[in-house]
Write an enzyme that holds these catalytic residues in place. Structure first.
Site, PDB file in Angstrom:
ATOM      1  N   SER A 109     -41.047  41.637  59.544  1.00 56.36           N
ATOM      2  CA  SER A 109     -40.215  41.014  57.686  1.00 56.36           C
ATOM      3  C   SER A 109     -39.322  41.050  57.788  1.00 56.36           C
ATOM      4  CB  SER A 109     -41.332  40.969  56.204  1.00 56.36           C
ATOM      5  OG  SER A 109     -40.926  42.563  56.377  1.00 56.36           O
ATOM      6  N   LYS A 162     -37.906  45.383  51.815  1.00 55.64           N
ATOM      7  CA  LYS A 162     -37.477  44.849  51.879  1.00 55.64           C
ATOM      8  C   LYS A 162     -35.868  44.706  51.328  1.00 55.64           C
ATOM      9  CE  LYS A 162     -40.590  41.454  52.489  1.00 55.64           C
ATOM     10  NZ  LYS A 162     -41.423  43.063  53.254  1.00 55.64           N
TER      11      LYS A 162
END
Lengths: 239, 186
Positions: A93, A136
């Site tokens: 990701s 993230k």
């Protein structure tokens, strides 16, 4: 009760301060002349180590040793939990920034609960919908307006997985925006097509942020700091 | 700074330096117990005061006529596992990460809850990994304000009331009637 009392007494007995200049004579003082030559034992019984070399004075009573170890572990845990920690990370990701496998990240726990975190920082957070930890990038803080879906891809490829797929087919300018509620942040992975983030589970409470990723330490030769990737856009009028 | 001053006077010798040496020695010895205490309070159990009327009348039943606050034991070990409807949980406020809040679990993942006034919709489905929490009293800022909360925010469960002697004892959450208007998933 009578069995525990000697242990308690030994525990509560004050040990000698470490910075005392001259050693105190051992507890049963045999004579004044020999007291200066005997090595100081704080907690070993006087005739305990008669056969071999006696345990060094800093070892002390086993119970005290266990307690000291526990206290040391608790102190280390405190540093690990509230100051800095290191953890492996995997997954596609954050692909341009972190590799899929074998990344080790240095996390500053001073930034837990989003303290001092700015838009563009990489954070480690508790994923709100399961019991894993994710890494993230913060794209919105309380009060900011963010695009809820994946930005439309003009190169003809699919806009993304999951929630973003419908927007990508619409073409440019699609999607809806929300204002990040107070106490929350908007978190998106760098690799938009392979990231499950706020576009999927919505704004994340700041209380779930574990810390800010400050460096990767994978092989130490490839150590590099993770800086805030937010750059001021060049506007054409300024030239 | 004080330690350095104590060290300097200890090197000089004298009665006062002996006193200072002992004091600093004991202070350092007692300070080594602070990390274990912090660890215990953060991960095992904690005794805290309950502030505010949100759990009235279950906790703080005299919030209107007394300044007395309930003292409760919050059990923090494995707090996020085995959550059930009716449990009184302590969690970090989703609106302010520095505040902790006490509420009762009303809905578990998959439940459909009939909401109360400030919530914009009449029914709310609780998503996976989330909880619907409400206070027992009317003056409660709960899931009807901020929606379902993530179970990861839960830090502990209120297991015992400690302080008002007449109500001290175990929190019998399983005896509390479940709130009406919850369509239970399982």
């Amino acid at each position: 009760m009578p069995s525990t009392t000697p242990i308690l007494r030994r525990l509560l007995r004050p040990t000698r301060p470490r910075l005392s200049p001259q050693p105190r004579p051992p507890r049963p003082p045999p004579s004044s002349s020999s007291s200066t030559t005997t090595p100081p034992h704080t907690n070993t019984p006087p005739n305990g180590g008669a056969t071999g070399t006696p345990a060094p004075s800093w070892v002390g009573h086993p119970l005290r040793l266990i307690l000291t170890t526990l206290k040391f572990v608790a102190f280390t845990h405190l540093l690990w939990e509230y100051v800095i920690s290191m953890a492996p990370a995997s997954g596609p990701s954050m692909l341009p920034t972190f590799e899929v496998l074998g990344e080790w990240l240095l996390v500053s726990k001073l930034h837990r609960f989003g303290r001092g975190v700015a838009v563009g920082d990489v954070v480690a957070y508790n994923i709100p919908i399961n019991d894993e930890v994710g890494v993230k990038r913060v794209l919105g803080l309380p009060g900011d307006y963010v695009l809820m879906e994946t930005p439309a891809d003009h190169h003809g490829a699919d806009g993304g997985v999951g929630a973003g797929a419908g927007v990508g087919s619409q073409g440019g300018g699609g999607g809806s925006m929300i204002q990040v509620p107070k106490g929350h942040c908007w978190i998106v992975g760098d690799n938009l097509v392979a990231s499950r983030d706020s576009r999927y589970f919505g704004p994340v409470p700041l209380a779930l942020i574990r810390g800010k990723v400050i460096a990767t330490v994978r092989p130490f030769s490839e150590f590099r700091w993770i800086d805030n990737a937010l750059r001021k856009a060049d506007s054409p009028d300024e030239d | 700074m004080a330690a350095r001053w104590a060290w300097g006077s200890a090197a000089a010798g004298g009665q006062r330096s002996k006193f200072l040496r002992q004091v600093s020695h004991y202070l350092i010895r007692y300070a080594t117990w602070i990390p274990p205490l912090i660890w215990f309070n953060a991960y095992v159990a904690q005794v805290t005061f309950i502030r505010g009327p949100s759990m009235y009348p279950f906790l703080n039943p005299h919030y209107n006529d007394s300044l007395r606050e309930d003292l409760c034991l919050v059990w923090k070990l494995y707090a996020q596992e085995g959550l059930r409807r009716g449990m009184v949980v302590v969690f970090r406020n989703p609106y302010d990460p520095n505040k902790t809040t006490v509420k009762r679990i009303v809905g578990l993942p998959g439940d459909v809850v009939r909401t109360k006034p400030p919530y914009p919709y009449e029914h709310a489905a609780v998503p996976e990994g989330h909880l619907w929490v409400e206070g027992d009293g009317d003056k409660s800022q709960d899931s009807n304000y901020y929606g379902p909360i993530s179970a990861r925010l839960v830090t502990g469960r209120v297991t015992h009331v400690v302080s008002p002697w007449e109500r001290a004892g175990r929190v019998r959450w399983w005896e509390h009637p479940l709130r009406a208007g919850v369509h239970r998933a399982a």
